[in-house]
Motif scaffolding. Structure first.
Motif, PDB file in Angstrom:
ATOM      1  N   UNK A   3      20.630  46.094  48.617  1.00 34.20           N
ATOM      2  CA  UNK A   3      19.611  46.544  47.674  1.00 34.20           C
ATOM      3  C   UNK A   3      18.374  45.664  47.751  1.00 34.20           C
ATOM      4  N   UNK A  22      16.829  50.181  55.970  1.00 32.92           N
ATOM      5  CA  UNK A  22      16.884  51.600  55.627  1.00 32.92           C
ATOM      6  C   UNK A  22      18.354  51.962  55.411  1.00 32.92           C
ATOM      7  N   UNK A  23      18.649  52.449  54.219  1.00 29.97           N
ATOM      8  CA  UNK A  23      20.038  52.809  53.935  1.00 29.97           C
ATOM      9  C   UNK A  23      20.362  54.176  54.525  1.00 29.97           C
ATOM     10  N   UNK A  30      22.634  56.848  53.324  1.00 27.36           N
ATOM     11  CA  UNK A  30      23.588  57.459  52.395  1.00 27.36           C
ATOM     12  C   UNK A  30      24.219  58.703  53.009  1.00 27.36           C
ATOM     13  N   UNK A  31      25.424  59.010  52.586  1.00 31.75           N
ATOM     14  CA  UNK A  31      26.095  60.188  53.132  1.00 31.75           C
ATOM     15  C   UNK A  31      27.177  60.694  52.191  1.00 31.75           C
ATOM     16  N   UNK A  39      26.858  54.704  50.036  1.00 28.76           N
ATOM     17  CA  UNK A  39      25.486  54.191  49.949  1.00 28.76           C
ATOM     18  C   UNK A  39      24.921  53.919  51.333  1.00 28.76           C
ATOM     19  N   UNK A  74      16.044  53.006  44.173  1.00 31.05           N
ATOM     20  CA  UNK A  74      16.622  54.001  45.088  1.00 31.05           C
ATOM     21  C   UNK A  74      15.939  55.355  44.913  1.00 31.05           C
ATOM     22  N   UNK A  90      25.058  54.135  42.376  1.00 29.69           N
ATOM     23  CA  UNK A  90      25.816  52.987  42.879  1.00 29.69           C
ATOM     24  C   UNK A  90      25.500  51.708  42.129  1.00 29.69           C
TER      25      UNK A  90
END
Lengths: 165, 104
Positions: A85, A91-92, A94-95, A139, B27, B35
């Motif tokens: 975070x 770059x995350x 997410x899925x 995440x 986010x 999360x």
């Protein structure tokens, strides 16, 4: 034995309720010991209809080990997610993951879903109607298959052993 | 000495709660925001509770309420998270990645 079973349908639940009662009142005075015992016996009996099946813990030792493992994982993974975070360059990814369940035991699925939600990086979202797929949101997922395999080995296997299903 | 240990745990807890909140604010979509509050805060609250336990452990009375707070937190956090996520999915709330197809 049968009478006892009917009077105390969920012995583990009763014991837990009793302990929670005493902890809440922060005392082991006789009055509260008795009152707590009465509550602990009446509540499971009164709510017996809502319980799908009697809870059996087949391996209490493994259950304790599993609890410690989850507590450890929560701590470690929390730090990892905090790093994710706080790093603005990262770059995350997410899925949504469809996790195939190997058990349809109510309690086992509930415990697994809660474990997945508590261990950072993943939250469980939904179980489909025939309890074969658990929908998980991750995440930052690198490899979907690896995540599924990890959850399967680390959490689902011990849970199924604990409840014997 | 004991005060230093307690302070360390309080700061530790505070930092993680803060990070959880920053995660919530930064986010881009609902699902990833979920999360933060369900997770980083468990460790944050955990740190504060350990501090509280140490503090009250050094007083005359021993308080076990922290154990209960931990227990209820661990029971309620996944449930509320699950309910919100399920509702969001049902309403098809916008997501960064493709939503899974509904099975209903």
């Amino acid at each position: 034995m049968n009478v006892l079973k009917r009077l105390v349908p969920h012995p583990i639940f009763s014991l837990l309720l009793w302990i929670v009662w005493l902890l809440l009142n922060n005392t082991i005075a006789m009055g509260h010991v008795v009152l707590g015992a009465v509550v602990a016996l009446i509540l499971p009996w009164a709510t017996a209809k809502f319980w799908a099946d009697r809870l059996h813990v087949h391996k209490p030792g493994l259950a304790l080990r599993f609890l410690l493992l989850v507590l450890w994982d929560i701590t470690v993974a929390n730090i990892q997610v905090a790093k994710l975070i706080m790093n603005p360059m990262r770059k995350l990814r997410p899925a949504f993951i469809e996790y195939p369940l190997d058990t349809d035991h109510d309690f086992a699925v509930t415990v697994l879903a809660a474990t997945i939600s508590l261990t950072p990086g993943t939250v469980s979202i939904d179980v489909n109607s025939d309890r074969s797929v658990l929908l998980i949101h991750g995440l930052d997922i690198e490899d979907e298959a690896a995540t599924i395999a990890e959850i399967k080995n680390r959490y689902e296997k011990p849970i199924r052993e604990i409840f014997g299903c | 000495m004991i005060e230093i240990i307690i302070s360390v745990f309080i700061i530790f807890g505070g930092i993680f709660t803060l990070i959880g909140s920053i995660g919530l604010a930064r986010r881009p979509d609902f699902y990833t925001r979920l999360h933060g509050p369900t997770k980083a805060t468990t460790l944050g609250v955990g740190g504060l509770l350990v501090a509280s336990m140490i503090y009250f452990g050094t007083q005359e009375t021993i308080s076990m309420h922290e154990l209960l707070v931990t227990m209820f937190l661990f029971m309620t956090a996944p449930v509320s998270c699950h309910l919100m996520a399920k509702a969001a999915l049902h309403l098809r709330v916008r997501s960064e990645v493709d939503l899974p197809k509904s099975d209903k």
